[in-house]
Design a protein around this motif. Structure first.
Motif, PDB file in Angstrom:
ATOM      1  N   LEU A  27     -64.710  22.653  80.860  1.00 22.20           N
ATOM      2  CA  LEU A  27     -64.519  21.729  79.742  1.00 22.20           C
ATOM      3  C   LEU A  27     -64.324  22.479  78.427  1.00 22.20           C
ATOM      4  N   ARG A  30     -60.836  24.267  78.472  1.00 22.32           N
ATOM      5  CA  ARG A  30     -59.727  23.324  78.336  1.00 22.32           C
ATOM      6  C   ARG A  30     -59.684  22.725  76.937  1.00 22.32           C
ATOM      7  N   THR A  31     -60.837  22.363  76.381  1.00 20.16           N
ATOM      8  CA  THR A  31     -60.869  21.789  75.037  1.00 20.16           C
ATOM      9  C   THR A  31     -60.366  22.792  74.004  1.00 20.16           C
ATOM     10  N   ARG A  90     -60.251  10.984  83.663  1.00 15.65           N
ATOM     11  CA  ARG A  90     -59.571  10.997  82.362  1.00 15.65           C
ATOM     12  C   ARG A  90     -58.631  12.189  82.237  1.00 15.65           C
ATOM     13  N   ILE A  91     -59.098  13.354  82.652  1.00 15.84           N
ATOM     14  CA  ILE A  91     -58.261  14.551  82.556  1.00 15.84           C
ATOM     15  C   ILE A  91     -57.064  14.437  83.496  1.00 15.84           C
ATOM     16  N   TRP A  92     -57.312  13.962  84.730  1.00 24.75           N
ATOM     17  CA  TRP A  92     -56.220  13.824  85.713  1.00 24.75           C
ATOM     18  C   TRP A  92     -55.161  12.835  85.213  1.00 24.75           C
ATOM     19  N   ALA A  95     -52.954  14.263  82.515  1.00 22.87           N
ATOM     20  CA  ALA A  95     -52.264  15.524  82.802  1.00 22.87           C
ATOM     21  C   ALA A  95     -50.758  15.468  82.511  1.00 22.87           C
ATOM     22  N   ASP A 190     -54.352  20.931  84.058  1.00 21.34           N
ATOM     23  CA  ASP A 190     -55.221  19.760  83.937  1.00 21.34           C
ATOM     24  C   ASP A 190     -55.603  19.211  85.309  1.00 21.34           C
ATOM     25  N   ALA A 194     -59.350  18.928  86.555  1.00 18.11           N
ATOM     26  CA  ALA A 194     -59.871  17.627  86.986  1.00 18.11           C
ATOM     27  C   ALA A 194     -60.411  17.706  88.405  1.00 18.11           C
TER      28      ALA A 194
END
Length: 212
Positions: A27, A30-31, A90-92, A95, A190, A194
Motif C-alpha cells: 500500500l 503503490r500510494t 478498489r485497487i483492482w 487498475a 495494480d 490487488a
C-alpha cells in the motif's frame, strides 16, 4: 534480563518484522508511486499510529485476551480480512483507469493526506495477528519486573520504527524512475498489488472460519 538489553532486543525484533513484505508495504509503495511522496509519507504515518495501537494493547494484555477468547480473535480476523478484500477490490477496479500525476507533490491540498493516512492506519489494524506478534515479543523479551520507563518508551519507539521504515519505502518509490515505470504499466501493477492484498485478506477470512 537487563531492561536496556530488553529494550534493544524488542526494538530489533520489531524492526525485522516491520521490514517484512506484506500488505502495508504494498500500500505504501503503490500510494507513493501513484499519488505523491506526501501521500506515501501520510500512509507511513498511519502505519506508525497503527503499530502504536497494537503495541499499547499488547502491553495492556490484549495478547492474553486474544489467546483465550477464540471468538473475539476470529471476529477481528474476519473484519480485517474483509477490509483487505475491499481495498483489493478498489485497487483492482481502478487498475484500467488512466492516472494523471502532479509531479510537484507539494501542490497537493492539505486535506489530501487524510485519506492515505486512514488507509495506512486501517491496513495496519486489519491484521490482528500483529497484536499477537507484539505480545509474543513482549512476553519473551520483557524483564520479569519491567521498570515504568520501559512501558513509556516502547510505544513511541515502535512508532518511529514503523513510520520510519515506511517513510523510507515512500521516499524510494516516489522517485522519478519508479513512478515512470508505474505509469507505463499501471494496469498490471495494480492488478498484482490487488491480488497480493486480496490473497492476504482471503487468508484472514479463511483462518477466521472454524474447521467443520
Amino acid at each position: 534480563m537487563d531492561p536496556i538489553l530488553a529494550f534493544v532486543s524488542i526494538v530489533a525484533a520489531i524492526a525485522v518484522g516491520a521490514a517484512s513484505p506484506g500488505p502495508s508495504f504494498v500500500l505504501v509503495a503503490r500510494t507513493s508511486i501513484a499519488v505523491s511522496r506526501r501521500a506515501g509519507l501520510a500512509t507511513a504515518f498511519g502505519m506508525g499510529i497503527g503499530g502504536v495501537c497494537f503495541a499499547s494493547l499488547a502491553l495492556l494484555g490484549l495478547h492474553t485476551l486474544l489467546s483465550h477468547v477464540g471468538w473475539l480473535y476470529a471476529a477481528l480476523k474476519l473484519a480485517g480480512g474483509a477490509y483487505l478484500l475491499y481495498l483489493a477490490f478498489r485497487i483492482w477496479r481502478g487498475a484500467p483507469d488512466a492516472l494523471v500525476v502532479d509531479e510537484d507533490s507539494r501542490s497537493a491540498p492539505t486535506g489530501s493526506i487524510v485519506q492515505p493516512l486512514l488507509f495506512g492506519l486501517l491496513t495496519q489494524l486489519s491484521n490482528p495477528k500483529t497484536a499477537l506478534v507484539y505480545g509474543s515479543i513482549f512476553a519473551a523479551l520483557m524483564p520479569a519486573d519491567p521498570p515504568l520507563w520501559l512501558f513509556a518508551i516502547l510505544p513511541p519507539a515502535i512508532f518511529l520504527i514503523e513510520a520510519g521504515w515506511y517513510a523510507i519505502v515512500a521516499a524510494v518509490f516516489s522517485a522519478g524512475r519508479p513512478r515512470a515505470a508505474y505509469l507505463r504499466s499501471k494496469h498490471w501493477i495494480d492488478r498484482v498489488a490487488a491480488a497480493a492484498i486480496g490473497a492476504l485478506g482471503a487468508r484472514l477470512v479463511v483462518d477466521a472460519v472454524p474447521p467443520p
